[in-house]
Design a protein around this motif. Structure first.
Motif, short mmCIF file in Angstrom:
data_model
loop_
_atom_site.label_atom_id
_atom_site.label_comp_id
_atom_site.label_asym_id
_atom_site.label_seq_id
_atom_site.Cartn_x
_atom_site.Cartn_y
_atom_site.Cartn_z
N UNK A 174 -12.09 31.83 -23.57
CA UNK A 174 -10.99 30.96 -24.42
C UNK A 174 -9.59 31.58 -23.64
N UNK A 175 -8.54 30.54 -23.68
CA UNK A 175 -7.12 30.81 -23.63
C UNK A 175 -6.26 30.10 -24.52
N UNK A 176 -5.02 30.74 -24.78
CA UNK A 176 -4.25 29.98 -25.75
C UNK A 176 -2.85 29.36 -25.16
N UNK A 177 -2.88 28.03 -25.68
CA UNK A 177 -1.66 27.34 -25.11
C UNK A 177 -0.72 27.06 -26.45
N UNK A 178 0.33 27.35 -26.36
CA UNK A 178 1.52 26.93 -27.07
C UNK A 178 0.88 27.64 -28.67
N UNK A 179 0.24 28.77 -28.74
CA UNK A 179 -0.44 29.36 -30.05
C UNK A 179 -1.65 28.64 -30.43
N UNK A 180 -2.39 28.04 -29.57
CA UNK A 180 -3.64 27.16 -29.79
C UNK A 180 -4.52 27.74 -28.81
N UNK A 181 -5.90 27.99 -29.57
CA UNK A 181 -7.02 28.37 -28.78
C UNK A 181 -7.63 27.30 -28.20
N UNK A 182 -7.73 27.37 -26.86
CA UNK A 182 -8.57 26.16 -26.06
C UNK A 182 -9.72 26.94 -25.43
N UNK A 183 -10.91 25.85 -25.77
CA UNK A 183 -12.15 26.25 -25.37
C UNK A 183 -12.71 25.36 -24.03
N UNK A 184 -12.01 24.23 -24.00
CA UNK A 184 -12.38 23.08 -23.17
C UNK A 184 -11.14 22.27 -22.56
N UNK A 185 -11.13 21.77 -21.46
CA UNK A 185 -10.19 20.97 -20.97
C UNK A 185 -10.73 19.75 -20.33
N UNK A 186 -10.11 18.60 -20.66
CA UNK A 186 -10.57 17.28 -20.32
C UNK A 186 -9.10 16.47 -19.85
N UNK A 187 -9.60 15.89 -18.48
CA UNK A 187 -8.59 15.49 -17.63
C UNK A 187 -8.82 13.90 -17.61
N UNK A 188 -7.58 13.25 -17.99
CA UNK A 188 -7.42 11.75 -17.95
C UNK A 188 -6.55 11.12 -17.14
N UNK A 189 -6.81 10.52 -15.88
CA UNK A 189 -5.84 10.04 -14.95
C UNK A 189 -5.34 8.81 -15.64
N UNK A 190 -4.86 8.60 -16.58
CA UNK A 190 -4.16 7.50 -17.30
C UNK A 190 -3.17 7.90 -18.37
N UNK A 191 -2.58 6.89 -18.89
CA UNK A 191 -1.55 6.79 -19.92
C UNK A 191 -2.37 6.84 -21.31
N UNK A 192 -2.05 7.73 -22.31
CA UNK A 192 -2.69 7.84 -23.51
C UNK A 192 -2.10 6.86 -24.67
N UNK A 193 -2.46 5.49 -24.60
CA UNK A 193 -1.76 4.83 -25.75
C UNK A 193 -2.80 5.06 -26.64
N UNK A 194 -2.48 4.17 -27.94
CA UNK A 194 -3.02 4.44 -29.21
C UNK A 194 -4.59 3.75 -29.11
#
Length: 305
Positions: A231-251
């Motif tokens: 795991x790594x830390x990003x902005x103080x948050x532990x990260x176990x996985x990463x998901x890639x979305x080639x789109x805009x995240x609307x609601x």
């Protein structure tokens, strides 16, 4: 240029799109109206808003009355046969008067009759093409055609035995910016490109990971794009996985992803990171403390453990 939008900014873009047709000219107007926003972000929103419109109105275009209005059984005869059979006959004019497609192709076989009709009724050209093609094949074969055959002919209209209809189908698919086989190929390629980009960034940072295909080989049925072996830390948050979305995240899309994917990943693998490469609505990044972090680019402040 900006990729993250506030909810108010996003709604302003959505209101603008609700007032214009889904054409290349409208996309140009959108870029002119919002010059501070990324073109890729605006294009993604443009596509998503149009898809929402089609989903809301999809049912009315598939009623028996609608499909019959879009397609008349006699239009299935080849253009040459029609000209030979009805040339000089008085009743031809009366017959073609109410047949929008046939009347159009008799005047000019190359004119985009189906495309114009799709635009007129605010329906995706590729979906209009699918309706007409399905009815064509049904009359030819006397049975409902398989989806495999329809998809194959939409991808390659030269397989369609009626050359006039083949040209009409082709015009619909190449002029549809949100649906159809060409758009599907582009979306698949863009999604894969961003996954490769993310993988290269992880390798550059010497972050060990398991990719989705490796995870599937281990028997996982639902996995994120990458699971970090350490795991790594990003902005103080532990990260176990990463998901890639080639789109805009609307609601709408984000809530669907949360329900169908992200919370499942969280349950199985712990907290993770979602990268919306074309941006997202800032207010949606509200689950950090619960274990789902949103970013619009690869993090620059990764802390390895």
């Amino acid at each position: 240029m900006a990729t993250k939008l506030t909810k108010a900014q996003y709604e302003e873009v959505a209101r603008f799109l609700a007032q214009v047709p889904p054409t290349r000219q409208s996309l140009r107007k959108l870029r002119e109206r919002f010059p501070s926003q990324s073109q890729s972000t605006l294009l993604s929103i443009f596509s998503q808003e149009y898809q929402k419109l089609i989903k809301r109105t999809h049912a009315k275009h598939h009623t028996p009355e609608a499909t019959e209005a879009y397609y008349q059984s006699k239009l299935l005869r080849s253009f040459s046969d029609l000209c030979c059979k009805y040339q000089g006959q008085h009743e031809c004019g009366a017959w073609t008067e109410n047949n929008r497609y046939l009347n159009g192709v008799i005047k000019n076989a190359a004119s985009p009759v189906l495309l114009d009709l799709a635009n007129e009724v605010d329906f995706a050209p590729s979906l209009m093409a699918r309706i007409v093609l399905e009815k064509f094949l049904q009359e030819q074969e006397g049975s409902i055609p398989s989806k495999t055959l329809i998809n194959s002919m939409l991808r390659d209209p030269s397989q369609i035995p009626d050359r006039i209809l083949a040209n009409q189908i082709y015009q619909c698919t190449v002029n549809d910016y949100c649906y159809g086989p060409l758009v599907d190929c582009i979306k698949h390629a863009v999604g894969h490109e961003h996954e490769v980009l993310l993988q290269e960034m992880l390798l550059e940072k010497n972050i060990s990971f398991l990719a989705e295909d490796q995870l599937r080989a281990k028997g996982y049925d639902k996995t994120p794009d990458f699971i970090l072996e350490v795991p790594v830390a990003v902005e103080g948050h532990i990260i176990h996985w990463i998901e890639s979305k080639a789109s805009f995240g609307d609601e709408c899309s984000h809530q669907a992803y949360l329900h169908d994917q992200f919370w499942s990943y969280w349950n199985r693998f712990g907290p993770g990171l979602v990268i919306y490469w074309y941006g997202f609505i800032e207010e949606l990044d509200c689950h950090r403390n619960r274990g789902i972090l949103l970013k619009d680019c690869f993090p620059t402040d990764i802390v390895t453990l």
